[in-house]
Design a protein around this motif. Structure first.
Motif, short mmCIF file in Angstrom:
data_model
loop_
_atom_site.label_atom_id
_atom_site.label_comp_id
_atom_site.label_asym_id
_atom_site.label_seq_id
_atom_site.Cartn_x
_atom_site.Cartn_y
_atom_site.Cartn_z
N GLY A 17 0.88 -1.25 0.01
CA GLY A 17 0.08 -0.13 -0.15
C GLY A 17 0.81 1.14 0.02
O GLY A 17 0.29 2.35 -0.12
N GLY A 18 2.18 0.98 -0.02
CA GLY A 18 2.98 2.35 0.40
C GLY A 18 2.97 3.01 1.52
O GLY A 18 1.87 2.93 2.28
N GLU A 19 4.18 3.21 2.20
CA GLU A 19 4.09 3.56 3.74
C GLU A 19 3.92 5.01 3.75
O GLU A 19 3.32 5.45 4.85
N GLU A 20 4.06 5.80 2.96
CA GLU A 20 3.93 7.32 3.18
C GLU A 20 2.27 7.55 3.09
O GLU A 20 1.86 8.54 3.68
N GLU A 21 1.47 7.03 2.16
CA GLU A 21 0.09 7.25 2.06
C GLU A 21 -0.74 6.94 3.05
O GLU A 21 -2.04 7.16 2.87
N CYS A 22 -0.40 5.68 3.86
CA CYS A 22 -1.27 5.17 4.54
C CYS A 22 -1.19 5.47 6.03
O CYS A 22 -0.01 5.54 6.59
N VAL A 23 -2.25 5.20 6.87
CA VAL A 23 -2.49 5.36 8.20
C VAL A 23 -1.54 4.30 9.02
O VAL A 23 -1.77 3.03 8.50
N GLU A 24 -1.07 4.44 9.96
CA GLU A 24 -0.31 3.35 11.08
C GLU A 24 -1.37 2.77 11.47
O GLU A 24 -2.22 3.33 12.31
N LEU A 25 -1.36 1.50 11.43
CA LEU A 25 -2.49 0.63 11.68
C LEU A 25 -2.29 0.42 13.46
O LEU A 25 -0.81 -0.22 13.82
N THR A 26 -2.92 0.90 14.19
CA THR A 26 -2.94 0.60 15.81
C THR A 26 -4.06 0.04 16.29
O THR A 26 -5.16 0.16 15.48
N GLU A 27 -4.23 -0.16 17.59
CA GLU A 27 -5.43 -0.76 18.20
C GLU A 27 -6.79 0.35 18.07
O GLU A 27 -7.79 0.09 17.91
N ASP A 28 -6.08 1.60 18.12
CA ASP A 28 -7.38 2.79 17.85
C ASP A 28 -7.98 2.86 16.58
O ASP A 28 -9.08 3.25 16.35
N VAL A 29 -7.17 2.23 15.40
CA VAL A 29 -7.95 2.68 14.10
C VAL A 29 -8.27 1.30 13.43
O VAL A 29 -8.66 1.07 12.24
N GLN A 30 -8.43 -0.03 14.34
CA GLN A 30 -8.61 -1.06 13.70
C GLN A 30 -10.25 -1.18 13.13
O GLN A 30 -10.44 -2.28 12.41
N ASP A 31 -11.08 -0.29 13.64
CA ASP A 31 -12.48 -0.45 12.98
C ASP A 31 -12.91 0.40 12.07
O ASP A 31 -13.84 0.63 11.60
N LEU A 32 -11.79 1.19 11.44
CA LEU A 32 -11.89 2.03 10.34
C LEU A 32 -12.02 1.24 9.03
O LEU A 32 -11.25 0.23 8.93
N TYR A 33 -12.69 1.61 7.96
CA TYR A 33 -12.70 0.85 6.70
C TYR A 33 -11.25 1.41 5.95
O TYR A 33 -10.73 2.24 6.20
N TRP A 34 -10.93 -0.06 5.35
CA TRP A 34 -9.66 0.43 4.61
C TRP A 34 -9.37 1.81 3.80
O TRP A 34 -8.40 2.21 3.89
N ASP A 35 -10.54 2.20 3.13
CA ASP A 35 -10.39 3.44 2.40
C ASP A 35 -10.30 4.49 3.31
O ASP A 35 -9.55 5.46 3.02
N GLU A 36 -10.93 4.39 4.52
CA GLU A 36 -10.73 5.71 5.37
C GLU A 36 -9.16 5.52 5.89
O GLU A 36 -8.42 6.57 6.53
N LEU A 37 -8.46 4.33 5.87
CA LEU A 37 -7.08 4.27 6.31
C LEU A 37 -6.03 4.42 5.36
O LEU A 37 -4.85 4.41 5.28
N GLY A 38 -6.48 4.81 3.96
CA GLY A 38 -5.85 5.18 2.76
C GLY A 38 -5.43 3.85 1.90
O GLY A 38 -4.60 3.87 1.13
N TYR A 39 -5.96 3.00 2.24
CA TYR A 39 -5.73 1.59 1.55
C TYR A 39 -7.11 1.25 0.42
O TYR A 39 -7.78 1.30 0.80
N ASP A 40 -6.63 1.00 -0.88
CA ASP A 40 -7.36 0.66 -1.98
C ASP A 40 -7.49 -0.83 -1.83
O ASP A 40 -6.86 -1.53 -1.32
N SER A 41 -8.50 -1.22 -2.72
CA SER A 41 -8.98 -2.66 -2.82
C SER A 41 -7.52 -3.51 -3.38
O SER A 41 -7.55 -4.55 -2.97
N LEU A 42 -6.92 -2.79 -4.36
CA LEU A 42 -5.89 -3.61 -4.89
C LEU A 42 -4.62 -3.74 -3.93
O LEU A 42 -4.05 -4.88 -3.69
#
Length: 87
Positions: A17-42
């Protein structure tokens, strides 16, 4: 038994997904949708393929639909890994 942890998922997602564009996955953001975190379906699809190769499992398309957040994705992947270990 093998288990995919949040840190493992973060590492794999950064590769695809690319390190710069995406949010750090932590316990706090585990319930956000992929697109909200900056990850696309690919990115998620490539991550799924990477997990399949690493753990030698087949993850069906339902996983992509139901695993719409990191928490759900991890739960589904670990369910498959757990059932494989029980065999």
């Amino acid at each position: 038994m093998h288990r995919l942890e949040l840190t493992d998922l973060t590492r794999i997602l950064r590769i695809w997904g690319g390190e710069e564009e995406c949010v750090e996955l932590t316990e706090d953001v585990q319930d956000l949708y992929w697109d909200e975190l900056g990850y696309d379906s690919l990115s998620v699809l490539q991550t799924t393929g990477s997990i399949e190769r690493k753990f030698d499992v087949l993850l069906d398309g339902e996983l992509l639909e139901l695993g719409d957040t990191p928490r759900r994705f991890l739960e589904l992947v670990n369910r498959v890994l757990g059932s494989r270990a029980a065999v």
